[in-house]
Design an enzyme around this catalytic site. Structure first.
Site, PDB file in Angstrom:
ATOM      1  N   CYS A 122      -4.946 -32.915  73.510  1.00 53.29           N
ATOM      2  CA  CYS A 122      -6.126 -33.624  73.014  1.00 53.29           C
ATOM      3  C   CYS A 122      -7.015 -32.644  72.271  1.00 53.29           C
ATOM      4  O   CYS A 122      -6.738 -31.443  72.216  1.00 53.29           O
ATOM      5  CB  CYS A 122      -6.895 -34.300  74.146  1.00 53.29           C
ATOM      6  SG  CYS A 122      -7.594 -33.121  75.319  1.00 53.29           S
ATOM      7  N   CYS A 138      -8.314 -29.275  73.696  1.00 50.97           N
ATOM      8  CA  CYS A 138      -7.429 -28.107  73.705  1.00 50.97           C
ATOM      9  C   CYS A 138      -7.693 -27.213  72.495  1.00 50.97           C
ATOM     10  O   CYS A 138      -7.493 -25.994  72.563  1.00 50.97           O
ATOM     11  CB  CYS A 138      -5.971 -28.551  73.685  1.00 50.97           C
ATOM     12  SG  CYS A 138      -5.482 -29.594  75.076  1.00 50.97           S
ATOM     13  N   ASP A 143     -16.010 -26.899  30.566  1.00 47.03           N
ATOM     14  CA  ASP A 143     -15.749 -25.977  29.470  1.00 47.03           C
ATOM     15  C   ASP A 143     -15.107 -26.759  28.329  1.00 47.03           C
ATOM     16  O   ASP A 143     -14.406 -27.743  28.566  1.00 47.03           O
ATOM     17  CB  ASP A 143     -14.827 -24.858  29.956  1.00 47.03           C
ATOM     18  CG  ASP A 143     -14.469 -23.898  28.844  1.00 47.03           C
ATOM     19  OD1 ASP A 143     -15.393 -23.401  28.182  1.00 47.03           O
ATOM     20  OD2 ASP A 143     -13.268 -23.653  28.632  1.00 47.03           O
ATOM     21  N   ASP A 177     -10.564 -23.335  32.527  1.00 50.18           N
ATOM     22  CA  ASP A 177      -9.146 -22.979  32.493  1.00 50.18           C
ATOM     23  C   ASP A 177      -8.754 -22.014  33.597  1.00 50.18           C
ATOM     24  O   ASP A 177      -7.596 -21.647  33.724  1.00 50.18           O
ATOM     25  CB  ASP A 177      -8.741 -22.425  31.124  1.00 50.18           C
ATOM     26  CG  ASP A 177      -9.458 -21.118  30.791  1.00 50.18           C
ATOM     27  OD1 ASP A 177     -10.040 -20.503  31.702  1.00 50.18           O
ATOM     28  OD2 ASP A 177      -9.428 -20.710  29.622  1.00 50.18           O
ATOM     29  N   ASP A 205     -13.054 -18.680  32.672  1.00 49.28           N
ATOM     30  CA  ASP A 205     -14.173 -19.319  33.367  1.00 49.28           C
ATOM     31  C   ASP A 205     -14.232 -18.954  34.844  1.00 49.28           C
ATOM     32  O   ASP A 205     -14.926 -19.612  35.616  1.00 49.28           O
ATOM     33  CB  ASP A 205     -14.062 -20.847  33.224  1.00 49.28           C
ATOM     34  CG  ASP A 205     -14.038 -21.274  31.772  1.00 49.28           C
ATOM     35  OD1 ASP A 205     -14.942 -20.876  31.030  1.00 49.28           O
ATOM     36  OD2 ASP A 205     -13.104 -21.986  31.383  1.00 49.28           O
TER      37      ASP A 205
END
Length: 729
Positions: free
Chosen positions: A18, A21, A426, A620, A624
């Site tokens: 569960c 844990c 861009d 790109d 950038d």
């Protein structure tokens, strides 16, 4: 000395039952000296640990073991990707469920339908229930014992306590009322114990099956690669070789209809390659000698001979699979609350169950009457759904995104992408095709057009800028002369010495003072048409005005419209002048433009907008990179072979800008799913626990409801598999 980058180890965790844990395993791993960060995913049963070089996998495995769970380092990252259960465990679960179901049926039938039964029938029911509880349900008791040794309690503790309490009291009744079959029958709850175990095992089996379906996206990606490849020897002979044995430098042959085995470079031949399985773009791409090819893509028309450049874990497909695996194993910030609640949930439920037992007895109920609501509390409150709510949605959402050609780095990015308010785009290679072409060349000096292009190409020979490539292409694809004293002027142009002449090429900032007023109108006319203007000077004299245009990409206008429909404001960033930038922005429907901005200025623009609200940057992924890193969410355009895969939070495998709104819409759909899952998981426990305390919930119904809760969360997450690109239109 440069600090050493942290290492990463993935562990397959066993024994987690569960969400509570998860926190225990994370705390155990965090205590290992040298561990920087540990993240455990309940849905994938996988731990990702970031640590220093001094930490060994054995140290991590030992720490998990001491916490009461099993751990095994994953060395082959794709062979056993996110299996919910191993083959042996899955077979054991199935056989236990089958036996439990076959025995529970007569137990329930005898208990519910045969009221005036003889004593031997009660002993038979007791014997069958003992097999169901302690053999078919032994996993719950084994896990509970392991937890007790480490002073912890889990979901298994609740199931074990509930089923054992019902069985133990029934055994007491069987002995205490020996000789009185009717009294025995009145005080026995064997069917409760048996049905609890059977229904929980049913839920576990359904949960395991659903988890296997969730990892379908990765299995699809891994299955894209062919198993063998045709290796061409130096003498021209060919042999089929398993893909695992290929080496960098091998010459490989791929024929029409075959898949390209690994990443490579075309040596001979010409063909069209269908790359849609990686990029999502349907149009085949032409490949000629010198072009790069990507493993797992489909060769359609001609035969190609190519040289292997990347094999094994270095291929683009392997990187994509690794990125998706990492994303599916990550956590969204919204999960932190669920993890914190789950870590204290089980002990609180045990206290509530004990309080329920005592409360009913204080109210005058017998022990047997008080036992039933206490058992119901234990069974109904298992926090499985709480632990599955977020990771299952992240898992399915990021997997579906990968199938659509969108790689989302992690759950945090997935959550942020849906809340973006401003998107900076861009221009070159994002809104435009990124392949500028030389258009009009206006000669204003003594040079002819071929001479002007020859000097311009020579000066630009060492530049990587798209405009430089366009000028080289206009000059026949090469520079005829080697430049010397080359200097790049960031964001403005270049200077170089060519054949003893001082050559400058770039915008007006690079050639300050050379543009006469008489030529200003020609420049303005080119800019109004959307062309970028490049000036060429020779020894300080203006020789040519060159118009370079970069066509708008095919789907950019549609993508911008979709972005605006999502309530996001698009802003264009470019190093071009204001006039050219606004002309192109009008074509695609963008109102806000930031022009004449250098790469560093893009990062500053991102900071300004981020101060106003959540901001994304689309570029790109190379030029950038600073802006992508600064943005709340970075969208890197490019192919699967680009280094940009690690730059932005989201990578678009193709160059279709429509992938951006697709990613945003999928992010929002995933977040909606997470919210519904959490609302159901929290609401279920908030509603059901009081009902169980008040005796309004039978333990058998509680077991069925608990199993249904977990499975319903998974099934709700699996709905994301039906998300397609049309959903973003």
């Amino acid at each position: 000395m440069k600090p050493q980058a942290p290492e990463r180890t993935d562990l397959k965790i066993s024994g987690m039952t569960c969400a509570s844990c998860v926190r225990r395993v994370e705390r155990a791993l965090a205590k290992v000296p040298g561990v920087l960060e540990a993240s455990v995913n309940y849905a994938t049963e996988k731990a990702t640990v970031s640590h220093g070089p001094e930490v060994r996998a054995a140290d991590l495995e030992s720490a998990v073991s001491h916490a009461g769970y099993g751990a095994k380092a994953e060395h082959d990252e794709h062979a056993e990707h996110m299996r919910a259960e191993g083959p042996e465990e899955s077979a054991r679960l199935t056989s236990n469920l089958a036996l439990a179901a076959s025995l529970s049926a007569p137990i329930v039938a005898i208990s519910m339908l045969w009221h005036m039964r003889p004593e031997w029938a009660n002993y038979l029911v007791g014997a069958l229930t003992t097999v169901v509880v302690f053999w078919c349900g032994r996993r719950f008791f084994i896990a509970t014992w392991a937890g007790m040794r480490h002073a912890t309690a889990t979901m298994d503790s609740l199931i074990a306590m509930g089923s054992f309490a019902a069985w133990a009291y029934s055994i007491y009744a069987l002995i205490a009322f020996s000789g009185d079959a009717h009294a025995q029958s009145e005080h026995m709850y064997f069917e409760t114990a048996a049905v609890i175990v059977t229904l929980i095992l049913t839920g576990k089996a359904l949960e395991a099956s659903s988890k296997r379906r969730m990892s379908g996206a990765i299995q699809k990606l891994v299955g894209l690669s062919p198993k063998t490849a045709s290796v061409v020897a130096e003498n021209g002979s060919e042999e089929q070789r398993p893909i695992e044995l290929l080496r960098v430098g091998d010459s490989l042959r791929v024929r029409p209809g075959e898949k390209i085995a690994v990443d490579g470079e075309v040596l001979e031949g010409e063909s069209f390659v269908d790359e849609s399985m990686l990029t999502g773009e349907p149009s085949p791409v032409r490949k000629r000698p010198g072009d790069a090819v990507t493993g797992a893509t489909l060769n359609t028309t001609g035969s190609l001979l190519y040289r292997a450049t990347r094999v094994g874990k270095d291929t683009a497909l392997a990187h994509i699979v690794e990125l998706v695996e990492r994303a599916q194993g990550s956590k969204a910030p919204v999960q932190l609350l669920a993890d914190k609640v789950s870590s204290v949930f089980v002990p609180v439920v045990i206290v509530i169950a004990i309080g329920t037992l005592g409360g009913w007895m204080l109210a005058g109920a017998t022990f047997s009457q008080a036992l039933i609501p206490a058992i119901s509390v234990l069974v109904i409150a298992c926090p499985c759904a709480l632990g599955l709510a977020t990771p299952t949605a992240v898992m399915v959402g990021t997997g579906r995104a990968a199938e659509l050609g969108v790689l989302i780095k992690n759950g945090q990015v997935l959550e942020l992408a849906g809340a973006v308010k401003t998107m900076l785009l861009d221009k070159t290679g994002t809104i435009t095709k990124g392949r500028p072409q030389v258009g009009e060349v206006i000669l204003v000096g003594e040079l002819s057009r071929p001479e002007a292009l020859r000097f311009a190409a020579a000066a630009e020979a060492l530049s990587e800028h798209p405009i430089a490539r366009a000028i080289l292409e206009a000059n026949g694809g090469r520079a005829n002369v080697e430049p010397t004293e080359f200097v790049a002027l960031e964001g403005r142009g270049v200077r170089a010495t060519v054949e003893g002449h001082s050559v400058a090429i770039g915008n007006s900032g690079a050639l300050d003072g050379v543009l006469a007023k008489s030529h200003a109108e020609q420049v303005e006319a080119l800019e109004r048409s959307g062309s970028t203007v490049v000036l060429l000077s020779l020894d300080g004299r203006l020789e040519a005005i060159i118009g370079v245009s970069d066509p708008v990409a095919e789907h950019s206008e549609q993508a911008v419209e979709q972005i605006k429909r999502l309530g996001i404001e698009p802003v264009m960033l470019t190093g071009d002048n204001e006039s050219t930038a606004r002309s192109l922005a009008r074509q695609v429907g963008i109102e806000h433009v930031i022009a004449q901005v250098l790469p560093a200025g893009k990062a500053e623009a991102v900071e300004r907008y981020s101060a106003k609200g959540l901001t994304a940057m689309v570029g790109d992924g190379i030029n950038d990179a600073p802006a992508l890193a600064k943005a709340d969410v970075g969208f890197a355009m490019g192919s699967g072979t680009d280094v940009a895969m690690e730059t932005g939070g989201v990578t678009l495998l193709g160059r279709d800008l429509r992938g951006v709104p697709t990613a945003v819409r999928l992010s929002r759909a995933t977040l909606t799913t997470i919210r519904w899952n959490l609302a159901w998981a929290f609401g279920y426990n908030v509603l059901m626990i009081p009902l169980a305390c008040l005796g309004k919930m039978n333990p058998m119904l509680a077991a069925g409801a608990m199993a249904f809760s977990s499975v319903s969360v998974i099934m709700n997450s699996l709905r994301l598999r039906r998300f397609d690109k049309r959903s973003a239109a």
